[in-house]
Write an enzyme that holds these catalytic residues in place. Structure first.
Site, mmCIF file in Angstrom:
data_model
loop_
_atom_site.group_PDB
_atom_site.id
_atom_site.type_symbol
_atom_site.label_atom_id
_atom_site.label_comp_id
_atom_site.label_asym_id
_atom_site.label_seq_id
_atom_site.Cartn_x
_atom_site.Cartn_y
_atom_site.Cartn_z
ATOM 1 N N MET A 31 100.811 -59.257 90.221
ATOM 2 C CA MET A 31 101.991 -58.735 89.532
ATOM 3 C C MET A 31 103.015 -59.818 89.236
ATOM 4 S SD MET A 31 102.844 -55.155 91.445
ATOM 5 C CE MET A 31 104.407 -55.054 90.598
ATOM 6 N N GLY A 32 103.262 -60.678 90.189
ATOM 7 C CA GLY A 32 104.317 -61.664 90.010
ATOM 8 C C GLY A 32 104.352 -62.650 91.149
ATOM 9 N N VAL A 48 106.611 -63.966 94.545
ATOM 10 C CA VAL A 48 107.626 -63.571 95.511
ATOM 11 C C VAL A 48 108.260 -64.827 96.099
ATOM 12 C CG1 VAL A 48 108.126 -62.275 97.611
ATOM 13 C CG2 VAL A 48 106.331 -61.490 96.059
ATOM 14 N N LYS A 68 110.974 -60.577 94.237
ATOM 15 C CA LYS A 68 109.751 -60.463 93.448
ATOM 16 C C LYS A 68 110.113 -60.556 91.962
ATOM 17 C CE LYS A 68 106.367 -57.530 94.389
ATOM 18 N NZ LYS A 68 105.585 -56.270 94.495
ATOM 19 N N ASP A 91 97.547 -47.802 98.733
ATOM 20 C CA ASP A 91 96.911 -49.109 98.934
ATOM 21 C C ASP A 91 97.280 -49.681 100.296
ATOM 22 O OD1 ASP A 91 95.219 -51.187 98.162
ATOM 23 O OD2 ASP A 91 96.840 -52.361 97.273
#
Length: 255
Positions: free
Chosen positions: A1-2, A4, A18, A112
């Site tokens: 996603m990205g 951190v 994030k 998850d």
């Protein structure tokens, strides 16, 4: 996603920042998912999760900030030190069940839960990353025929593409405990008996119920906590010395 980053607030508190990758930020559907992650984290924020400090899902580079929880992930701990002793397994079982109870009370399914989404901290296990969490009353943004989650911890109904309820988190919870006891995530259809045999005797019954194929027969988090507190008596530090050292190093002042 990205990515951190470790940051510091104006008040000198350590925070986790994030920032979403540009390729994802250009996707409007992903921005919806990210906004949903922020909302889920805000709703859940409590003693066993990371509180949201600030966020902006509409920024050019979407971002959000949570409190920084000093400590390694359970995945890192198991990778370095292997199976945990009974007292640690009990503390994990109680702490993660309590976190899931708070999450489910807010109407959220994590979807998850796995060792890399559990931080081992001085205050006990903390559950993080609601990136694919889904509110019970929301419309799924997942594409048709795409299974969301991590292989080895997915409930049978998730693998089949059926409706995902809080019972799916209880299945993942059972697998996390088996993993922490020394079992590797099992392929679909493989017997769970070898994994369950690694657990302390007083954990076997409740984890067996969590891992039943029928989600309707799995216990709730409240039932798990009630059963575990009847049999568990805390004794000493919940972490073995090498793991305590790992946690202490994360808690040391960061330059």
């Amino acid at each position: 996603m990205g990515t951190v980053f470790l940051g510091r607030s104006p008040g000198e508190r350590m925070v986790a920042v994030k920032v979403i990758h540009a390729a994802f930020a250009a996707d409007s559907t992903f921005r919806q998912r990210f906004a949903r992650e922020i909302e889920a984290a805000r709703r859940v924020g409590g003693f066993h999760t990371a509180a949201v400090v600030d966020a902006d899902a509409d920024a050019e580079h979407p971002w959000f900030v949570t409190e920084y929880i000093p400590g390694p992930s359970l995945h890192e701990v198991l990778g370095l030190h292997g199976a945990m002793p009974p007292r640690t397994l009990y503390a994990l079982a109680l702490g993660v069940a309590e976190a899931l109870e708070g999450i489910h009370t807010c109407g959220i399914v994590h979807r998850d839960l796995k060792p890399s989404n559990i931080i081992v901290s001085t205050t006990g296990p903390r559950v993080i990353d609601f990136g694919i969490a889904r509110a019970f009353d929301s419309t799924s943004l997942t594409s048709t025929n795409v299974v969301v989650g991590t292989q080895g911890f997915l409930a049978p109904e998730q693998l089949a593409g059926a409706a995902c309820t809080s019972a799916a988190d209880l299945y993942a919870y059972g697998m996390v405990l088996c993993h922490a006891a020394g079992a590797v995530p099992l392929p679909e259809g493989e017997s769970l008996e070898s994994a369950l045999a690694l657990l302390p005797a007083n954990l076997v019954h409740v984890i067996t119920r969590c891992l039943t194929h029928d989600p309707a027969r799995r216990p709730t988090c409240s039932e798990v906590l009630e059963q575990l507190t009847e049999t568990h008596r805390p004794s000493g530090d919940w972490l073995p010395p090498p793991v305590r050292t790992m946690v202490d190093l994360h808690s040391a002042p960061t330059v």
